[in-house]
Motif scaffolding. Structure first.
Motif, PDB file in Angstrom:
ATOM      1  N   ILE A   1      -0.491  11.965  -0.572  1.00 33.62           N
ATOM      2  CA  ILE A   1      -1.946  12.118  -0.665  1.00 33.62           C
ATOM      3  C   ILE A   1      -2.525  11.120  -1.661  1.00 33.62           C
ATOM      4  O   ILE A   1      -3.526  10.453  -1.387  1.00 33.62           O
ATOM      5  N   THR A   2      -1.899  10.998  -2.824  1.00 30.54           N
ATOM      6  CA  THR A   2      -2.380  10.077  -3.851  1.00 30.54           C
ATOM      7  C   THR A   2      -2.354   8.637  -3.340  1.00 30.54           C
ATOM      8  O   THR A   2      -3.313   7.880  -3.512  1.00 30.54           O
TER       9      THR A   2
ATOM     10  N   GLU B   1      -4.944   8.143  -0.416  1.00 30.45           N
ATOM     11  CA  GLU B   1      -6.314   8.243  -0.913  1.00 30.45           C
ATOM     12  C   GLU B   1      -6.759   6.976  -1.637  1.00 30.45           C
ATOM     13  O   GLU B   1      -7.904   6.540  -1.503  1.00 30.45           O
ATOM     14  N   GLY B   2      -5.853   6.346  -2.366  1.00 32.03           N
ATOM     15  CA  GLY B   2      -6.244   5.200  -3.172  1.00 32.03           C
ATOM     16  C   GLY B   2      -5.873   3.845  -2.613  1.00 32.03           C
ATOM     17  O   GLY B   2      -6.262   2.817  -3.167  1.00 32.03           O
TER      18      GLY B   2
ATOM     19  N   THR C   1      -6.169   1.985   6.105  1.00 29.58           N
ATOM     20  CA  THR C   1      -7.285   2.836   6.505  1.00 29.58           C
ATOM     21  C   THR C   1      -6.790   3.794   7.569  1.00 29.58           C
ATOM     22  O   THR C   1      -6.173   3.378   8.548  1.00 29.58           O
TER      23      THR C   1
ATOM     24  N   ILE D   1      -1.487  12.152   7.901  1.00 28.15           N
ATOM     25  CA  ILE D   1      -1.830  11.060   6.982  1.00 28.15           C
ATOM     26  C   ILE D   1      -0.595  10.223   6.667  1.00 28.15           C
ATOM     27  O   ILE D   1      -0.628   8.992   6.723  1.00 28.15           O
TER      28      ILE D   1
END
Length: 162
Positions: A69-70, A73-74, A79, A101
């Motif tokens: 997730i980290t 997300e960053g 994309t 994801i």
């Protein structure tokens, strides 16, 4: 002495409970080079998630989820395409969103020259294989449909029906 030898043997025979993925907590993702440097680590993290059942007590899984997730997300490199169809897939199975994801980014890392339709098929083909094994995934109507279409080698049709 026999007692000491038995205890030593018991300790050596007991499975290790070390957390192999504790190092993920130490990884700093601040600039683009950090994301490039840790692409292989990302792939290992999603591979771990895909290799074992859903289990909220498994620390390695939790660390990998957090890292995925980290990272996603960053990441300035990747994309992820999410549309409303994913909501029917994750209904009752929130963890599948992390799989989605993670698999999407893994596909981007390994197949950077492909388009979104390729990545979508990659994600759902891998989710089909994971869900078919059970792995603690709730067998909702949508998941059952994914498995049926996967068994029929027809994931494309299933994606279009979403």
């Amino acid at each position: 002495m026999k007692l000491l030898a038995c205890l030593l043997l018991l300790l050596l025979a007991t499975p290790s409970f070390s957390q192999d993925f504790m190092y993920l907590e130490e990884i700093k993702l601040k600039k683009e080079a950090d994301y490039v440097e840790h692409q292989e680590t990302f792939v290992k993290a999603i591979d771990l998630l895909m290799s074992c059942p859903i289990d909220d007590e498994n620390l390695d899984r939790l660390l990998c989820q957090k890292f995925i997730i980290t990272y996603a997300e960053g990441s300035p490199l990747h994309t992820i395409s999410l549309d409303e169809s994913i909501s029917s897939v994750i209904k009752g199975n929130d963890e599948i969103l992390v799989f989605y994801i993670g698999l999407w980014v893994k596909s981007l890392i390994e197949n950077s020259d492909q388009d979104d339709s390729f990545h979508t098929e990659f994600v759902y083909q891998n989710l089909y294989e994971y869900c078919k094994k059970g792995n603690g995934v709730k067998q909702t109507k949508t998941i059952k449909s994914l498995i049926k279409h996967g068994d029929d080698n027809d994931i494309d049709t299933w994606i279009n029906e979403l």
